[in-house]
Design a protein around this motif. Structure first.
Motif, PDB file in Angstrom:
ATOM      1  N   LEU A 178       0.838  -1.206   0.000  1.00 61.24           N
ATOM      2  CA  LEU A 178       0.000   0.000   0.000  1.00 61.24           C
ATOM      3  C   LEU A 178       0.871   1.254   0.000  1.00 61.24           C
ATOM      4  O   LEU A 178       0.573   2.233  -0.703  1.00 61.24           O
ATOM      5  CB  LEU A 178      -0.918  -0.023   1.222  1.00 61.24           C
ATOM      6  CG  LEU A 178      -2.038   1.030   1.258  1.00 61.24           C
ATOM      7  CD1 LEU A 178      -2.929   0.901   0.037  1.00 61.24           C
ATOM      8  CD2 LEU A 178      -2.853   0.885   2.540  1.00 61.24           C
ATOM      9  N   ARG A 179       1.970   1.229   0.777  1.00 57.71           N
ATOM     10  CA  ARG A 179       2.901   2.370   0.790  1.00 57.71           C
ATOM     11  C   ARG A 179       3.509   2.586  -0.594  1.00 57.71           C
ATOM     12  O   ARG A 179       3.632   3.716  -1.067  1.00 57.71           O
ATOM     13  CB  ARG A 179       4.012   2.125   1.815  1.00 57.71           C
ATOM     14  CG  ARG A 179       3.574   2.178   3.269  1.00 57.71           C
ATOM     15  CD  ARG A 179       4.802   2.153   4.176  1.00 57.71           C
ATOM     16  NE  ARG A 179       4.432   2.140   5.576  1.00 57.71           N
ATOM     17  CZ  ARG A 179       4.536   1.061   6.364  1.00 57.71           C
ATOM     18  NH1 ARG A 179       4.973  -0.079   5.874  1.00 57.71           N
ATOM     19  NH2 ARG A 179       4.190   1.134   7.634  1.00 57.71           N
ATOM     20  N   MET A 180       3.911   1.496  -1.221  1.00 61.88           N
ATOM     21  CA  MET A 180       4.493   1.593  -2.559  1.00 61.88           C
ATOM     22  C   MET A 180       3.486   2.178  -3.545  1.00 61.88           C
ATOM     23  O   MET A 180       3.811   3.045  -4.363  1.00 61.88           O
ATOM     24  CB  MET A 180       4.958   0.213  -3.015  1.00 61.88           C
ATOM     25  CG  MET A 180       5.434   0.148  -4.452  1.00 61.88           C
ATOM     26  SD  MET A 180       7.023   0.961  -4.734  1.00 61.88           S
ATOM     27  CE  MET A 180       8.127  -0.444  -4.548  1.00 61.88           C
ATOM     28  N   LYS A 181       2.267   1.701  -3.465  1.00 66.11           N
ATOM     29  CA  LYS A 181       1.221   2.189  -4.368  1.00 66.11           C
ATOM     30  C   LYS A 181       1.020   3.686  -4.191  1.00 66.11           C
ATOM     31  O   LYS A 181       0.968   4.445  -5.174  1.00 66.11           O
ATOM     32  CB  LYS A 181      -0.081   1.428  -4.084  1.00 66.11           C
ATOM     33  CG  LYS A 181      -1.250   1.848  -4.960  1.00 66.11           C
ATOM     34  CD  LYS A 181      -2.488   1.028  -4.618  1.00 66.11           C
ATOM     35  CE  LYS A 181      -3.677   1.462  -5.472  1.00 66.11           C
ATOM     36  NZ  LYS A 181      -4.901   0.670  -5.149  1.00 66.11           N
ATOM     37  N   ARG A 182       0.913   4.123  -2.946  1.00 64.48           N
ATOM     38  CA  ARG A 182       0.707   5.555  -2.685  1.00 64.48           C
ATOM     39  C   ARG A 182       1.904   6.383  -3.135  1.00 64.48           C
ATOM     40  O   ARG A 182       1.737   7.479  -3.692  1.00 64.48           O
ATOM     41  CB  ARG A 182       0.447   5.772  -1.195  1.00 64.48           C
ATOM     42  CG  ARG A 182      -0.900   5.270  -0.714  1.00 64.48           C
ATOM     43  CD  ARG A 182      -1.000   5.336   0.803  1.00 64.48           C
ATOM     44  NE  ARG A 182      -2.310   4.921   1.289  1.00 64.48           N
ATOM     45  CZ  ARG A 182      -2.587   4.689   2.564  1.00 64.48           C
ATOM     46  NH1 ARG A 182      -1.628   4.798   3.487  1.00 64.48           N
ATOM     47  NH2 ARG A 182      -3.806   4.328   2.927  1.00 64.48           N
TER      48      ARG A 182
END
Length: 412
Positions: free
Chosen positions: A314-318
């Motif tokens: 999720l961090r990577m996506k954001r």
């Protein structure tokens, strides 16, 4: 058994075992006597450091550092023994029993030349000694690789990237074995493959393939402006004459020592001379991560079925979406995926993908202990465990990528 402190009239000591108590390694004693006759001795850990500073140690060719699980609390001391030996030109064979892979990798990064598991396989110590005595063909290797580069001049290889989003998700295992499977497709007409370890601090491709780390890598990365085919070829090592490998530097270096321009030059050089370029990325995002992402044809993001992987995905996506970077390039690969009959696990995978808004495109089975054992012995799964379920899945992946590449080439 010889004393480690020879008298002037005795033959010089060419090797020493270094251990907490050599009697714990009785098979090592037998193999040392068979290999070295009377020209070896044994030392304790503290004795070894003291002995290195004495003139009698000048004749030492190698030490056999033997450790077991009880020695893992003294890894700093073990590392210092390896460091001191290497600074004096003494080779190090690491012999380990029931030691965790993390500890082995830490000691191998310190510069141990060979690793042999204990109990010792038949003639394995003699084989390790023979490899130590074989001079590293620096110039021959460089000329071989340069010739390989010249032969492949006019290529524009596919860039395949593997990025672990959490520790232990199998990114290096996938990168190494995918590169090896690609390098063996088609027999005599196998494509040329280059494996780049860009995890500059903790990269372990060299460990997984039992390759030495060399200063030429850091020298090449430090001066990419002047890099040519010969310099690039000198930095590469060949694994069984089929796979060309750029290992991580021998010393831990800052990730930001490389600029996006440096990485661009290295990628372009590799792609110009190889059909496939496989990159093992650091887990950390750095200023040149975007360079790799933009250039990648396939970008595997490795995760596992746990909360830390979900959070990091999720961090990577954001992070990518906030910078308007191509997040859709990422192909999420699930390591240790549930078996076909595990309906509950399959349901969890589906929920994970839906909750994160991602597609989990690749599911890799758990290869078990054979994966760790193969890596510790410096062998790809195709050699150490050809029937392993993980190896079979990676072989299928390599075949599909190769067929896709050939169809794209025909279309072009």
């Amino acid at each position: 058994m010889s004393s480690a402190m020879p008298q002037p009239e005795t033959m010089p000591i060419l090797a020493c075992t270094v251990s907490r108590d050599v009697q714990n390694f009785d098979l090592l004693i037998e193999d040392m006597e068979a290999a070295m006759g009377e020209s070896w001795g044994d030392l304790g850990f503290a004795e070894a450091l003291a002995f290195f500073g004495q003139p009698e140690s000048d004749s030492l060719e190698f030490i056999a550092l033997a450790i077991d699980a009880d020695d893992e609390d003294n890894l700093v001391l073990m590392g210092e023994i390896i460091t001191q030996a290497k600074t004096r030109g003494i080779k190090v064979i690491l012999i380990a029993e029931d030691v965790t892979p993390a500890s082995l990798h830490q000691l191998l990064r310190k510069g141990a030349d060979e690793f042999v598991p204990y109990p010792l396989p038949e003639r394995e110590l003699q084989s390790a000694i023979d490899r130590l005595n074989k001079p590293e063909p620096e110039q021959t290797q460089a000329h071989h690789n340069t010739a390989h580069l010249n032969k492949g001049a006019a290529r524009e290889g596919a860039l395949i990237v593997v990025h672990g989003l959490a520790g232990g998700t199998g990114s290096t295992t996938l990168a190494v074995n995918l590169a090896w499977e690609l390098a063996n497709i088609g027999g005599e007409d196998a494509p040329s493959v280059c494996l780049l370890d860009l995890d500059l601090q903790y990269g372990s491709v060299s460990t997984y393939l039992d390759l030495p780390r060399r200063e030429a890598v850091f020298e090449m990365l430090s001066e990419t402006e002047s890099m040519d085919e010969e310099v690039f070829g000198q930095a590469l090592l060949s694994f069984e004459d089929k796979l060309q490998v750029l290992t991580a530097p021998s010393d831990m270096v800052p990730l930001d020592i490389l600029t996006p321009e440096d990485i661009q030059r290295v990628i372009e050089m590799a792609r110009a001379h190889f059909d496939y370029v496989i990159v093992d990325m650091p887990k950390t995002l750095v200023q040149w991560s975007e360079t790799i992402l933009q250039a990648a044809h396939v970008y595997f993001a490795m995760i596992e079925l746990d909360m830390r992987s979900a959070q990091n995905a999720l961090r990577m996506k954001r992070a990518l979406q906030s910078e308007d970077l191509p997040f859709n390039k990422l192909r999420f690969a699930l390591n240790k995926a549930p078996k076909f009959t595990d309906l509950s696990g399959k349901s969890r995978v589906k929920r994970m993908g839906e909750s994160l808004g991602i597609s989990i495109d690749l599911q890799l089975p758990d290869g078990g202990k054979q994966v760790t054992q193969g890596a510790d012995h410096g062998l790809p799964l195709a050699t150490s465990a050809p029937k392993n379920p993980l190896r079979r899945e990676i072989a299928k992946l390599a075949q599909s990528l190769h067929e896709l590449g050939r169809s794209d080439a025909k279309a072009a």
